[in-house]
Design a protein around this motif. Structure first.
Motif, PDB file in Angstrom:
ATOM      1  N   SER A  59      40.881  48.565  30.927  1.00  0.00           N
ATOM      2  CA  SER A  59      40.320  49.076  32.054  1.00  0.00           C
ATOM      3  C   SER A  59      39.790  50.490  31.780  1.00  0.00           C
ATOM      4  O   SER A  59      38.697  50.498  32.496  1.00  0.00           O
ATOM      5  CB  SER A  59      41.636  49.097  33.034  1.00  0.00           C
ATOM      6  N   ARG A  63      36.004  51.577  33.041  1.00  0.00           N
ATOM      7  CA  ARG A  63      35.568  52.755  33.748  1.00  0.00           C
ATOM      8  C   ARG A  63      34.810  53.714  33.122  1.00  0.00           C
ATOM      9  O   ARG A  63      33.864  54.134  33.812  1.00  0.00           O
ATOM     10  CB  ARG A  63      36.805  53.603  34.413  1.00  0.00           C
ATOM     11  N   TYR A 415      43.904  42.675  47.417  1.00  0.00           N
ATOM     12  CA  TYR A 415      44.099  43.396  46.316  1.00  0.00           C
ATOM     13  C   TYR A 415      43.260  42.893  45.050  1.00  0.00           C
ATOM     14  O   TYR A 415      42.947  43.909  44.072  1.00  0.00           O
ATOM     15  CB  TYR A 415      45.703  43.373  45.810  1.00  0.00           C
ATOM     16  N   GLU A 420      42.352  48.372  41.209  1.00  0.00           N
ATOM     17  CA  GLU A 420      43.667  48.513  41.080  1.00  0.00           C
ATOM     18  C   GLU A 420      44.182  47.453  40.223  1.00  0.00           C
ATOM     19  O   GLU A 420      44.925  47.667  39.308  1.00  0.00           O
ATOM     20  CB  GLU A 420      44.588  49.037  42.323  1.00  0.00           C
TER      21      GLU A 420
END
Length: 584
Positions: A59, A63, A415, A420
Protein backbone atom coordinates in the motif's frame (compact mmCIF):
# COMPACT_ATOMS: atom_id res chain seq x y z
CA UNK A 1 -5.74 -2.67 5.96
CA UNK A 2 -4.51 -5.71 4.08
CA UNK A 3 -3.39 -9.15 5.15
CA UNK A 4 -1.93 -12.23 3.48
CA UNK A 5 -1.06 -15.73 4.58
CA UNK A 6 0.71 -17.95 2.08
CA UNK A 7 -1.73 -20.79 1.21
CA UNK A 8 0.91 -23.40 2.04
CA UNK A 9 -1.55 -26.19 2.80
CA UNK A 10 -3.18 -25.94 -0.61
CA UNK A 11 0.17 -25.52 -2.36
CA UNK A 12 1.37 -28.71 -0.73
CA UNK A 13 -1.84 -30.49 -1.74
CA UNK A 14 -1.32 -29.50 -5.39
CA UNK A 15 2.33 -30.55 -5.44
CA UNK A 16 1.96 -33.78 -3.51
CA UNK A 17 -1.45 -35.09 -4.57
CA UNK A 18 -2.77 -33.22 -7.62
CA UNK A 19 0.54 -33.31 -9.53
CA UNK A 20 2.28 -36.13 -7.66
CA UNK A 21 5.41 -34.08 -8.24
CA UNK A 22 7.66 -35.98 -5.78
CA UNK A 23 7.28 -39.15 -7.86
CA UNK A 24 8.31 -37.26 -11.01
CA UNK A 25 11.26 -35.68 -9.20
CA UNK A 26 12.49 -39.09 -8.06
CA UNK A 27 12.61 -40.28 -11.69
CA UNK A 28 14.65 -37.30 -12.87
CA UNK A 29 18.43 -37.21 -12.35
CA UNK A 30 18.17 -33.43 -12.05
CA UNK A 31 15.68 -33.42 -9.16
CA UNK A 32 16.17 -36.82 -7.53
CA UNK A 33 17.55 -35.24 -4.34
CA UNK A 34 14.40 -33.13 -3.93
CA UNK A 35 11.60 -34.45 -1.74
CA UNK A 36 8.38 -33.03 -0.33
CA UNK A 37 9.79 -31.92 3.06
CA UNK A 38 12.47 -29.87 1.31
CA UNK A 39 9.90 -28.42 -1.10
CA UNK A 40 7.66 -27.42 1.81
CA UNK A 41 10.61 -25.76 3.52
CA UNK A 42 11.26 -23.69 0.39
CA UNK A 43 7.59 -22.67 0.23
CA UNK A 44 7.55 -21.74 3.92
CA UNK A 45 10.59 -19.49 3.51
CA UNK A 46 9.06 -17.89 0.40
CA UNK A 47 5.88 -17.28 2.38
CA UNK A 48 7.80 -15.64 5.21
CA UNK A 49 9.60 -13.32 2.79
CA UNK A 50 6.40 -12.39 0.94
CA UNK A 51 4.33 -11.84 4.08
CA UNK A 52 6.99 -10.20 6.19
CA UNK A 53 8.92 -8.09 3.68
CA UNK A 54 6.77 -7.41 0.60
CA UNK A 55 3.21 -7.20 1.92
CA UNK A 56 3.93 -4.25 4.25
CA UNK A 57 5.28 -2.27 1.27
CA UNK A 58 2.30 -2.86 -1.02
CA UNK A 59 0.00 0.00 0.00
CA UNK A 60 2.79 2.45 0.81
CA UNK A 61 4.44 1.77 -2.53
CA UNK A 62 1.12 2.42 -4.27
CA UNK A 63 0.65 5.74 -2.47
CA UNK A 64 4.22 6.94 -2.99
CA UNK A 65 4.92 5.58 -6.48
CA UNK A 66 8.18 6.07 -8.36
CA UNK A 67 9.98 9.39 -8.81
CA UNK A 68 11.86 10.47 -11.96
CA UNK A 69 14.52 13.18 -11.75
CA UNK A 70 16.90 14.01 -14.60
CA UNK A 71 16.92 10.49 -15.99
CA UNK A 72 17.14 8.76 -12.62
CA UNK A 73 14.30 6.75 -11.04
CA UNK A 74 13.78 6.30 -7.31
CA UNK A 75 11.54 3.41 -6.29
CA UNK A 76 9.23 3.67 -3.27
CA UNK A 77 10.72 3.59 0.20
CA UNK A 78 11.71 0.07 1.22
CA UNK A 79 11.78 -1.42 -2.28
CA UNK A 80 15.59 -1.41 -2.59
CA UNK A 81 15.99 -2.92 0.88
CA UNK A 82 13.42 -5.60 0.02
CA UNK A 83 15.40 -6.44 -3.12
CA UNK A 84 18.59 -6.85 -1.11
CA UNK A 85 16.73 -9.24 1.20
CA UNK A 86 15.46 -11.11 -1.87
CA UNK A 87 19.00 -11.51 -3.20
CA UNK A 88 20.40 -12.46 0.21
CA UNK A 89 17.75 -15.18 0.41
CA UNK A 90 18.98 -16.69 -2.87
CA UNK A 91 15.60 -16.34 -4.58
CA UNK A 92 16.88 -15.16 -8.02
CA UNK A 93 18.81 -18.43 -8.43
CA UNK A 94 16.01 -20.77 -7.32
CA UNK A 95 15.24 -22.45 -10.67
CA UNK A 96 18.57 -21.79 -12.41
CA UNK A 97 21.00 -24.59 -13.26
CA UNK A 98 23.60 -25.46 -10.64
CA UNK A 99 26.31 -25.35 -13.30
CA UNK A 100 25.50 -21.65 -13.78
CA UNK A 101 25.42 -20.83 -10.09
CA UNK A 102 21.77 -21.62 -9.46
CA UNK A 103 20.06 -23.91 -6.98
CA UNK A 104 18.78 -26.31 -9.63
CA UNK A 105 15.24 -26.50 -8.25
CA UNK A 106 12.14 -27.00 -10.45
CA UNK A 107 10.23 -24.21 -12.15
CA UNK A 108 7.26 -25.62 -10.25
CA UNK A 109 8.65 -24.25 -6.99
CA UNK A 110 9.50 -20.99 -8.72
CA UNK A 111 5.87 -20.74 -9.87
CA UNK A 112 4.72 -21.02 -6.25
CA UNK A 113 7.23 -18.33 -5.29
CA UNK A 114 5.98 -16.05 -8.07
CA UNK A 115 2.36 -16.48 -6.95
CA UNK A 116 3.30 -15.30 -3.46
CA UNK A 117 5.32 -12.34 -4.73
CA UNK A 118 2.50 -11.13 -6.96
CA UNK A 119 -0.15 -11.70 -4.29
CA UNK A 120 1.69 -9.53 -1.80
CA UNK A 121 3.26 -6.83 -3.99
CA UNK A 122 2.66 -6.92 -7.72
CA UNK A 123 4.50 -3.64 -8.37
CA UNK A 124 7.70 -4.76 -6.63
CA UNK A 125 7.62 -8.16 -8.33
CA UNK A 126 7.64 -6.45 -11.73
CA UNK A 127 11.34 -5.73 -11.27
CA UNK A 128 12.22 -9.39 -10.73
CA UNK A 129 9.55 -11.08 -12.81
CA UNK A 130 11.39 -11.07 -16.12
CA UNK A 131 14.70 -12.39 -14.74
CA UNK A 132 14.07 -16.09 -15.28
CA UNK A 133 12.88 -15.51 -18.83
CA UNK A 134 16.02 -13.51 -19.60
CA UNK A 135 18.11 -16.28 -18.05
CA UNK A 136 16.42 -18.87 -20.32
CA UNK A 137 16.84 -16.65 -23.37
CA UNK A 138 20.59 -16.13 -22.88
CA UNK A 139 21.09 -19.77 -21.92
CA UNK A 140 19.41 -20.92 -25.16
CA UNK A 141 20.67 -18.35 -27.67
CA UNK A 142 23.57 -16.19 -26.49
CA UNK A 143 27.18 -16.80 -27.50
CA UNK A 144 29.24 -18.63 -24.86
CA UNK A 145 31.28 -15.54 -23.95
CA UNK A 146 28.08 -13.49 -23.52
CA UNK A 147 26.62 -16.19 -21.28
CA UNK A 148 29.80 -16.35 -19.22
CA UNK A 149 29.83 -12.57 -18.79
CA UNK A 150 26.19 -11.85 -17.96
CA UNK A 151 24.38 -15.02 -16.81
CA UNK A 152 26.12 -15.00 -13.40
CA UNK A 153 24.83 -11.46 -12.80
CA UNK A 154 21.25 -12.51 -13.59
CA UNK A 155 21.43 -15.73 -11.57
CA UNK A 156 22.88 -13.98 -8.53
CA UNK A 157 20.57 -10.99 -8.78
CA UNK A 158 23.50 -8.60 -9.14
CA UNK A 159 21.81 -7.17 -12.26
CA UNK A 160 18.17 -7.05 -13.32
CA UNK A 161 17.13 -7.47 -16.98
CA UNK A 162 14.42 -5.77 -19.01
CA UNK A 163 12.54 -6.69 -22.17
CA UNK A 164 12.55 -3.83 -24.70
CA UNK A 165 10.04 -4.50 -27.48
CA UNK A 166 7.44 -1.74 -27.61
CA UNK A 167 7.93 1.53 -29.47
CA UNK A 168 5.49 4.44 -29.82
CA UNK A 169 4.30 3.16 -33.22
CA UNK A 170 4.89 -0.57 -32.61
CA UNK A 171 3.01 -2.32 -29.85
CA UNK A 172 1.65 -5.80 -30.52
CA UNK A 173 2.88 -5.59 -34.11
CA UNK A 174 6.63 -5.66 -33.51
CA UNK A 175 7.18 -5.80 -37.25
CA UNK A 176 6.68 -2.00 -37.23
CA UNK A 177 9.61 -1.27 -34.93
CA UNK A 178 12.26 1.20 -36.10
CA UNK A 179 15.04 0.87 -33.52
CA UNK A 180 18.20 0.16 -35.50
CA UNK A 181 21.56 -1.47 -34.79
CA UNK A 182 24.74 -0.84 -36.76
CA UNK A 183 27.73 -3.16 -36.53
CA UNK A 184 31.07 -2.02 -35.13
CA UNK A 185 34.43 -3.51 -36.06
CA UNK A 186 34.89 -5.17 -32.68
CA UNK A 187 31.82 -7.44 -32.89
CA UNK A 188 29.53 -5.10 -30.98
CA UNK A 189 26.69 -2.95 -32.32
CA UNK A 190 25.46 0.60 -31.77
CA UNK A 191 21.74 0.96 -31.13
CA UNK A 192 19.61 4.02 -31.92
CA UNK A 193 15.90 4.45 -31.24
CA UNK A 194 13.14 4.81 -28.65
CA UNK A 195 11.40 2.21 -26.51
CA UNK A 196 8.18 2.68 -24.56
CA UNK A 197 6.43 0.97 -21.63
CA UNK A 198 9.63 -0.71 -20.40
CA UNK A 199 9.02 -2.17 -16.94
CA UNK A 200 12.05 -1.56 -14.73
CA UNK A 201 13.85 0.30 -17.52
CA UNK A 202 15.47 2.47 -14.82
CA UNK A 203 15.52 2.00 -11.04
CA UNK A 204 17.69 2.03 -7.94
CA UNK A 205 17.56 -1.67 -7.02
CA UNK A 206 20.76 -2.67 -8.87
CA UNK A 207 23.72 -0.75 -10.26
CA UNK A 208 23.51 -2.40 -13.66
CA UNK A 209 20.43 -3.10 -15.80
CA UNK A 210 20.63 -5.50 -18.74
CA UNK A 211 18.32 -4.45 -21.57
CA UNK A 212 17.28 -7.13 -24.07
CA UNK A 213 16.40 -5.01 -27.09
CA UNK A 214 14.74 -5.80 -30.41
CA UNK A 215 16.22 -3.78 -33.28
CA UNK A 216 16.89 -3.88 -37.03
CA UNK A 217 20.25 -4.44 -38.69
CA UNK A 218 21.13 -2.56 -41.88
CA UNK A 219 19.51 -4.16 -44.94
CA UNK A 220 17.31 -6.36 -42.73
CA UNK A 221 14.18 -7.78 -44.38
CA UNK A 222 11.00 -5.80 -43.69
CA UNK A 223 8.51 -6.77 -41.01
CA UNK A 224 9.07 -9.28 -38.24
CA UNK A 225 11.50 -11.29 -40.40
CA UNK A 226 14.07 -8.54 -40.07
CA UNK A 227 14.30 -8.24 -36.29
CA UNK A 228 17.38 -9.08 -34.21
CA UNK A 229 17.88 -9.25 -30.45
CA UNK A 230 20.65 -7.46 -28.55
CA UNK A 231 21.91 -7.26 -25.01
CA UNK A 232 22.56 -3.64 -24.03
CA UNK A 233 23.87 -3.06 -20.48
CA UNK A 234 23.19 0.20 -18.66
CA UNK A 235 26.80 0.21 -17.47
CA UNK A 236 29.81 -0.92 -19.49
CA UNK A 237 32.62 -3.02 -18.06
CA UNK A 238 34.97 -0.04 -17.71
CA UNK A 239 32.44 1.69 -15.48
CA UNK A 240 31.19 4.16 -18.11
CA UNK A 241 27.49 4.75 -18.59
CA UNK A 242 26.19 3.28 -21.84
CA UNK A 243 24.20 5.37 -24.30
CA UNK A 244 20.76 4.49 -22.94
CA UNK A 245 18.71 7.07 -21.07
CA UNK A 246 15.34 7.14 -19.31
CA UNK A 247 13.47 10.28 -20.38
CA UNK A 248 10.37 9.73 -18.27
CA UNK A 249 8.06 7.32 -16.45
CA UNK A 250 4.35 6.70 -16.93
CA UNK A 251 1.70 7.73 -14.41
CA UNK A 252 -0.57 4.72 -14.31
CA UNK A 253 -3.85 3.32 -13.06
CA UNK A 254 -2.08 0.66 -10.99
CA UNK A 255 1.26 -1.00 -10.12
CA UNK A 256 2.46 2.51 -9.32
CA UNK A 257 5.55 1.24 -7.52
CA UNK A 258 6.77 -0.29 -10.79
CA UNK A 259 8.76 2.12 -12.95
CA UNK A 260 7.29 1.99 -16.46
CA UNK A 261 9.91 3.84 -18.51
CA UNK A 262 10.52 5.52 -21.82
CA UNK A 263 14.07 4.75 -22.98
CA UNK A 264 16.25 6.47 -25.58
CA UNK A 265 19.11 4.54 -27.16
CA UNK A 266 21.72 6.96 -28.51
CA UNK A 267 24.60 4.92 -29.86
CA UNK A 268 24.30 2.45 -26.99
CA UNK A 269 26.74 -0.44 -27.25
CA UNK A 270 25.20 -3.90 -27.42
CA UNK A 271 25.86 -7.45 -28.54
CA UNK A 272 23.81 -9.74 -30.74
CA UNK A 273 21.92 -12.58 -29.06
CA UNK A 274 21.48 -15.53 -31.41
CA UNK A 275 21.46 -15.18 -35.17
CA UNK A 276 20.88 -12.01 -37.16
CA UNK A 277 17.23 -11.43 -38.12
CA UNK A 278 16.14 -14.22 -35.75
CA UNK A 279 15.41 -12.02 -32.77
CA UNK A 280 11.80 -13.05 -32.33
CA UNK A 281 12.73 -16.72 -31.95
CA UNK A 282 15.15 -15.79 -29.17
CA UNK A 283 12.79 -13.30 -27.57
CA UNK A 284 9.90 -15.77 -27.50
CA UNK A 285 11.86 -17.94 -25.08
CA UNK A 286 11.63 -14.96 -22.75
CA UNK A 287 8.06 -14.11 -23.72
CA UNK A 288 6.70 -17.60 -23.04
CA UNK A 289 8.23 -17.54 -19.57
CA UNK A 290 6.81 -14.06 -19.03
CA UNK A 291 3.32 -15.16 -20.10
CA UNK A 292 3.26 -17.92 -17.50
CA UNK A 293 4.41 -15.42 -14.89
CA UNK A 294 1.70 -12.95 -15.95
CA UNK A 295 -0.88 -15.70 -15.53
CA UNK A 296 0.47 -16.24 -12.02
CA UNK A 297 -0.15 -12.55 -11.40
CA UNK A 298 -3.84 -13.26 -11.99
CA UNK A 299 -3.70 -16.18 -9.56
CA UNK A 300 -1.97 -14.00 -6.96
CA UNK A 301 -4.65 -11.34 -7.25
CA UNK A 302 -7.47 -13.87 -6.88
CA UNK A 303 -5.85 -15.42 -3.81
CA UNK A 304 -5.24 -12.06 -2.13
CA UNK A 305 -8.79 -10.93 -2.94
CA UNK A 306 -10.24 -14.18 -1.59
CA UNK A 307 -8.34 -14.03 1.69
CA UNK A 308 -9.23 -10.43 2.43
CA UNK A 309 -12.85 -10.71 1.35
CA UNK A 310 -13.26 -13.73 3.64
CA UNK A 311 -11.69 -11.89 6.58
CA UNK A 312 -13.91 -8.85 6.03
CA UNK A 313 -17.08 -10.92 5.61
CA UNK A 314 -16.38 -12.76 8.85
CA UNK A 315 -16.13 -9.50 10.78
CA UNK A 316 -18.74 -7.31 9.11
CA UNK A 317 -22.07 -7.64 10.93
CA UNK A 318 -25.45 -6.59 9.53
CA UNK A 319 -29.00 -7.93 9.26
CA UNK A 320 -30.06 -11.46 10.13
CA UNK A 321 -28.99 -14.33 7.95
CA UNK A 322 -31.89 -16.51 6.71
CA UNK A 323 -29.87 -19.60 7.63
CA UNK A 324 -26.87 -20.31 9.79
CA UNK A 325 -24.71 -23.45 9.52
CA UNK A 326 -25.80 -24.52 13.03
CA UNK A 327 -29.46 -24.16 12.07
CA UNK A 328 -30.09 -21.67 14.88
CA UNK A 329 -32.01 -18.54 14.03
CA UNK A 330 -30.00 -15.55 15.18
CA UNK A 331 -31.63 -13.03 17.47
CA UNK A 332 -29.18 -10.33 16.42
CA UNK A 333 -27.33 -9.39 13.26
CA UNK A 334 -24.88 -11.89 11.80
CA UNK A 335 -21.59 -11.60 9.95
CA UNK A 336 -22.33 -11.18 6.26
CA UNK A 337 -20.37 -14.40 5.77
CA UNK A 338 -23.65 -16.22 6.50
CA UNK A 339 -25.71 -14.44 3.83
CA UNK A 340 -26.34 -16.41 0.62
CA UNK A 341 -25.24 -13.64 -1.73
CA UNK A 342 -21.89 -13.33 0.03
CA UNK A 343 -21.44 -17.10 0.34
CA UNK A 344 -21.90 -17.32 -3.41
CA UNK A 345 -19.18 -14.74 -4.05
CA UNK A 346 -16.78 -16.23 -1.52
CA UNK A 347 -17.19 -19.76 -2.85
CA UNK A 348 -16.47 -18.56 -6.37
CA UNK A 349 -13.36 -16.78 -5.10
CA UNK A 350 -12.14 -19.91 -3.31
CA UNK A 351 -12.82 -22.34 -6.14
CA UNK A 352 -11.29 -20.00 -8.71
CA UNK A 353 -8.13 -19.44 -6.67
CA UNK A 354 -7.53 -23.10 -5.87
CA UNK A 355 -8.47 -24.24 -9.37
CA UNK A 356 -6.14 -21.75 -11.04
CA UNK A 357 -3.35 -22.82 -8.72
CA UNK A 358 -3.61 -26.44 -9.82
CA UNK A 359 -3.56 -25.55 -13.52
CA UNK A 360 -0.82 -22.92 -13.22
CA UNK A 361 1.43 -25.26 -11.27
CA UNK A 362 0.68 -28.03 -13.76
CA UNK A 363 2.02 -25.83 -16.57
CA UNK A 364 5.20 -25.14 -14.61
CA UNK A 365 5.57 -28.85 -13.85
CA UNK A 366 5.16 -29.62 -17.56
CA UNK A 367 8.00 -27.21 -18.35
CA UNK A 368 10.18 -29.11 -15.89
CA UNK A 369 9.20 -32.39 -17.50
CA UNK A 370 9.82 -31.03 -20.99
CA UNK A 371 13.44 -30.40 -20.02
CA UNK A 372 14.21 -33.05 -17.41
CA UNK A 373 11.93 -36.07 -17.87
CA UNK A 374 14.06 -39.20 -18.50
CA UNK A 375 11.94 -40.32 -21.47
CA UNK A 376 12.27 -38.25 -24.70
CA UNK A 377 8.66 -38.98 -25.63
CA UNK A 378 7.51 -37.70 -22.24
CA UNK A 379 9.60 -34.58 -22.78
CA UNK A 380 7.98 -33.93 -26.14
CA UNK A 381 4.47 -34.50 -24.83
CA UNK A 382 5.04 -32.21 -21.84
CA UNK A 383 6.45 -29.49 -24.08
CA UNK A 384 3.47 -29.61 -26.43
CA UNK A 385 0.99 -29.42 -23.56
CA UNK A 386 2.87 -26.54 -21.92
CA UNK A 387 2.82 -24.55 -25.16
CA UNK A 388 -0.91 -25.17 -25.56
CA UNK A 389 -1.67 -24.12 -21.98
CA UNK A 390 0.43 -20.94 -22.05
CA UNK A 391 -2.02 -18.61 -23.88
CA UNK A 392 -4.95 -19.95 -21.82
CA UNK A 393 -3.09 -19.34 -18.58
CA UNK A 394 -2.02 -15.86 -19.60
CA UNK A 395 -5.46 -14.72 -20.75
CA UNK A 396 -7.89 -16.70 -18.60
CA UNK A 397 -5.94 -16.27 -15.35
CA UNK A 398 -5.54 -12.52 -15.79
CA UNK A 399 -9.20 -12.03 -16.64
CA UNK A 400 -10.12 -13.97 -13.52
CA UNK A 401 -7.69 -11.82 -11.52
CA UNK A 402 -9.58 -8.68 -12.50
CA UNK A 403 -13.05 -10.22 -12.36
CA UNK A 404 -12.60 -11.83 -8.97
CA UNK A 405 -10.97 -8.72 -7.50
CA UNK A 406 -14.10 -6.84 -8.60
CA UNK A 407 -16.31 -9.51 -7.03
CA UNK A 408 -14.30 -9.30 -3.81
CA UNK A 409 -14.67 -5.52 -3.75
CA UNK A 410 -18.44 -6.06 -3.74
CA UNK A 411 -18.12 -7.95 -0.45
CA UNK A 412 -16.62 -4.82 1.12
CA UNK A 413 -19.48 -2.65 -0.09
CA UNK A 414 -18.70 1.08 0.05
CA UNK A 415 -15.55 0.45 2.05
CA UNK A 416 -14.14 -1.45 -0.90
CA UNK A 417 -14.18 1.71 -2.98
CA UNK A 418 -11.97 3.70 -0.63
CA UNK A 419 -8.23 3.37 -0.13
CA UNK A 420 -8.51 2.40 3.54
CA UNK A 421 -9.31 -1.14 2.37
CA UNK A 422 -6.73 -2.09 -0.25
CA UNK A 423 -9.05 -4.24 -2.37
CA UNK A 424 -9.38 -1.21 -4.66
CA UNK A 425 -5.62 -1.35 -5.24
CA UNK A 426 -5.84 -5.03 -6.14
CA UNK A 427 -8.53 -4.21 -8.69
CA UNK A 428 -6.40 -1.44 -10.22
CA UNK A 429 -3.18 -3.47 -10.17
CA UNK A 430 -4.80 -6.52 -11.77
CA UNK A 431 -6.09 -4.73 -14.86
CA UNK A 432 -2.76 -4.30 -16.65
CA UNK A 433 -2.10 -8.05 -16.76
CA UNK A 434 -4.84 -8.43 -19.38
CA UNK A 435 -2.91 -6.10 -21.69
CA UNK A 436 0.84 -6.59 -21.52
CA UNK A 437 2.95 -9.55 -22.70
CA UNK A 438 0.55 -9.93 -25.61
CA UNK A 439 -3.01 -8.76 -25.03
CA UNK A 440 -5.62 -11.35 -24.16
CA UNK A 441 -7.14 -11.03 -27.63
CA UNK A 442 -3.78 -11.98 -29.13
CA UNK A 443 -3.57 -14.94 -26.76
CA UNK A 444 -7.00 -16.12 -27.93
CA UNK A 445 -5.93 -15.91 -31.58
CA UNK A 446 -2.69 -17.74 -30.79
CA UNK A 447 -4.56 -20.52 -29.02
CA UNK A 448 -7.18 -21.19 -31.66
CA UNK A 449 -5.41 -20.25 -34.90
CA UNK A 450 -1.93 -21.61 -34.13
CA UNK A 451 -2.16 -24.07 -31.27
CA UNK A 452 -5.45 -25.81 -32.13
CA UNK A 453 -6.16 -25.37 -35.85
CA UNK A 454 -2.59 -24.72 -36.91
CA UNK A 455 -0.96 -28.00 -35.88
CA UNK A 456 -3.88 -30.18 -36.99
CA UNK A 457 -4.98 -30.68 -33.40
CA UNK A 458 -1.97 -32.65 -32.17
CA UNK A 459 -1.37 -30.68 -28.95
CA UNK A 460 -5.11 -30.22 -28.44
CA UNK A 461 -5.53 -33.96 -28.80
CA UNK A 462 -3.11 -34.44 -25.89
CA UNK A 463 -5.27 -32.18 -23.75
CA UNK A 464 -8.42 -34.09 -24.71
CA UNK A 465 -6.67 -37.32 -23.72
CA UNK A 466 -5.80 -35.79 -20.35
CA UNK A 467 -9.44 -34.80 -19.83
CA UNK A 468 -10.77 -38.22 -20.84
CA UNK A 469 -8.28 -40.05 -18.61
CA UNK A 470 -9.30 -37.97 -15.60
CA UNK A 471 -13.00 -38.50 -16.35
CA UNK A 472 -12.40 -42.25 -16.50
CA UNK A 473 -10.44 -42.36 -13.24
CA UNK A 474 -12.90 -40.12 -11.40
CA UNK A 475 -15.81 -42.29 -12.40
CA UNK A 476 -14.40 -45.15 -10.32
CA UNK A 477 -15.22 -43.37 -7.03
CA UNK A 478 -18.90 -42.84 -6.26
CA UNK A 479 -18.42 -39.42 -4.65
CA UNK A 480 -16.66 -38.16 -7.79
CA UNK A 481 -18.72 -39.89 -10.46
CA UNK A 482 -20.84 -36.81 -11.14
CA UNK A 483 -17.78 -34.60 -11.46
CA UNK A 484 -16.13 -37.08 -13.80
CA UNK A 485 -19.24 -37.28 -15.97
CA UNK A 486 -19.40 -33.49 -16.23
CA UNK A 487 -15.76 -33.39 -17.24
CA UNK A 488 -16.35 -36.08 -19.84
CA UNK A 489 -19.25 -34.08 -21.27
CA UNK A 490 -17.06 -30.99 -21.44
CA UNK A 491 -14.47 -32.95 -23.37
CA UNK A 492 -17.09 -33.89 -25.94
CA UNK A 493 -18.32 -30.28 -26.13
CA UNK A 494 -14.77 -29.12 -26.91
CA UNK A 495 -14.41 -31.79 -29.58
CA UNK A 496 -17.65 -30.76 -31.29
CA UNK A 497 -16.85 -27.04 -31.01
CA UNK A 498 -13.41 -27.41 -32.60
CA UNK A 499 -14.82 -29.56 -35.38
CA UNK A 500 -17.45 -26.91 -36.07
CA UNK A 501 -14.94 -24.07 -36.09
CA UNK A 502 -12.67 -25.98 -38.45
CA UNK A 503 -15.55 -26.63 -40.87
CA UNK A 504 -16.83 -23.06 -40.86
CA UNK A 505 -13.31 -21.64 -41.26
CA UNK A 506 -13.11 -23.26 -44.71
CA UNK A 507 -15.89 -20.96 -45.90
CA UNK A 508 -15.25 -17.90 -43.69
CA UNK A 509 -11.59 -17.21 -42.91
CA UNK A 510 -12.45 -14.53 -40.34
CA UNK A 511 -14.74 -16.79 -38.34
CA UNK A 512 -12.03 -18.30 -36.07
CA UNK A 513 -10.93 -14.78 -35.11
CA UNK A 514 -14.48 -13.89 -34.09
CA UNK A 515 -14.83 -17.08 -32.06
CA UNK A 516 -11.35 -17.12 -30.52
CA UNK A 517 -12.11 -15.11 -27.37
CA UNK A 518 -15.05 -17.25 -26.31
CA UNK A 519 -13.20 -20.41 -27.27
CA UNK A 520 -10.37 -19.48 -24.92
CA UNK A 521 -12.87 -18.85 -22.13
CA UNK A 522 -14.45 -22.24 -22.76
CA UNK A 523 -11.01 -23.85 -22.53
CA UNK A 524 -10.33 -21.98 -19.30
CA UNK A 525 -13.54 -23.22 -17.71
CA UNK A 526 -12.72 -26.73 -18.90
CA UNK A 527 -9.32 -26.56 -17.23
CA UNK A 528 -10.99 -25.47 -13.99
CA UNK A 529 -13.27 -28.49 -14.35
CA UNK A 530 -10.20 -30.68 -14.73
CA UNK A 531 -8.69 -29.05 -11.65
CA UNK A 532 -11.73 -29.76 -9.50
CA UNK A 533 -12.50 -33.24 -10.82
CA UNK A 534 -8.94 -34.29 -10.04
CA UNK A 535 -8.82 -32.41 -6.72
CA UNK A 536 -11.92 -34.24 -5.53
CA UNK A 537 -10.56 -37.59 -6.65
CA UNK A 538 -7.09 -37.28 -5.14
CA UNK A 539 -8.48 -35.86 -1.89
CA UNK A 540 -9.17 -39.52 -1.03
CA UNK A 541 -5.49 -39.73 -0.12
CA UNK A 542 -6.09 -37.34 2.78
CA UNK A 543 -7.23 -38.68 6.18
CA UNK A 544 -11.02 -38.75 6.54
CA UNK A 545 -10.85 -36.29 9.44
CA UNK A 546 -8.66 -33.82 7.54
CA UNK A 547 -10.77 -30.66 6.96
CA UNK A 548 -9.07 -30.14 3.60
CA UNK A 549 -10.65 -33.35 2.28
CA UNK A 550 -14.16 -32.10 3.07
CA UNK A 551 -13.31 -28.64 1.70
CA UNK A 552 -12.18 -30.08 -1.62
CA UNK A 553 -15.36 -32.10 -2.05
CA UNK A 554 -17.51 -29.14 -1.05
CA UNK A 555 -15.72 -26.84 -3.49
CA UNK A 556 -15.99 -29.38 -6.30
CA UNK A 557 -19.74 -29.70 -5.73
CA UNK A 558 -20.13 -25.93 -5.83
CA UNK A 559 -18.07 -25.60 -8.98
CA UNK A 560 -19.88 -28.30 -10.93
CA UNK A 561 -23.29 -27.01 -9.80
CA UNK A 562 -22.51 -23.62 -11.31
CA UNK A 563 -20.52 -24.87 -14.31
CA UNK A 564 -23.25 -25.71 -16.88
CA UNK A 565 -24.48 -22.13 -17.30
CA UNK A 566 -20.98 -20.88 -18.07
CA UNK A 567 -20.34 -23.63 -20.62
CA UNK A 568 -23.63 -22.92 -22.35
CA UNK A 569 -22.84 -19.20 -22.48
CA UNK A 570 -19.50 -19.66 -24.26
CA UNK A 571 -20.79 -22.38 -26.59
CA UNK A 572 -23.68 -20.22 -27.75
CA UNK A 573 -21.34 -17.25 -28.24
CA UNK A 574 -19.01 -19.38 -30.39
CA UNK A 575 -21.91 -20.59 -32.51
CA UNK A 576 -23.32 -17.07 -32.89
CA UNK A 577 -19.92 -15.82 -34.06
CA UNK A 578 -20.77 -17.32 -37.45
CA UNK A 579 -22.63 -14.05 -38.04
CA UNK A 580 -20.14 -11.59 -39.56
CA UNK A 581 -19.44 -8.46 -37.55
CA UNK A 582 -20.44 -5.17 -39.20
CA UNK A 583 -17.85 -2.42 -39.59
CA UNK A 584 -18.35 0.59 -37.33
Amino acid sequence: MWSYQAPLRDMQFVLEHWLQAPQAWSRSPTFEALDMPLAVQVLEEAGRFSQGVLAPLNSSGDRQGCRWTAGQVSTPDGFAEAYRAYVDGGWPSLACAEALGGQGLPQLLDAALQEMLYATNHAWAMYTGISHGAYLCLKAHAAPWLQARYLPEIVSGQALPTMCLTEPQAGSDVGLLRCRATPEGDGSYRLHGNKLFISGGEHDLTTNILHLVLARLPNAPPGSRGISLFLVPKQLDDGRANGVHCDGIEHKMGIKGSATCSLIFEGAQGWLIGDANQGLAAMFVMMNSARLHVGLQGLGHVEAAWQNALEYAAGRVQMRAPLRPDGVLAQVADPILYHPAMRRVLLELRTTSEGLRAIGYWAAHLLDQAEHAPDPQAQQRAGQLAQLLTPIIKAFFTEQGFRQASNALQVFGGYGYVAEFAIEQTLRDSRIAMIYEGSNEIQANDLLLRKVLGDEGRAFGLLLTELRDEAEQGGEWAECAGFAAALGNLCEVLTVVVSGIRARAREDSEYPYRAAGDFLQLCGVTLLALAWARAARVSRALPEDDPLRADKLQSARFFFNYLPSRVAQYRVAIENACEALPFV
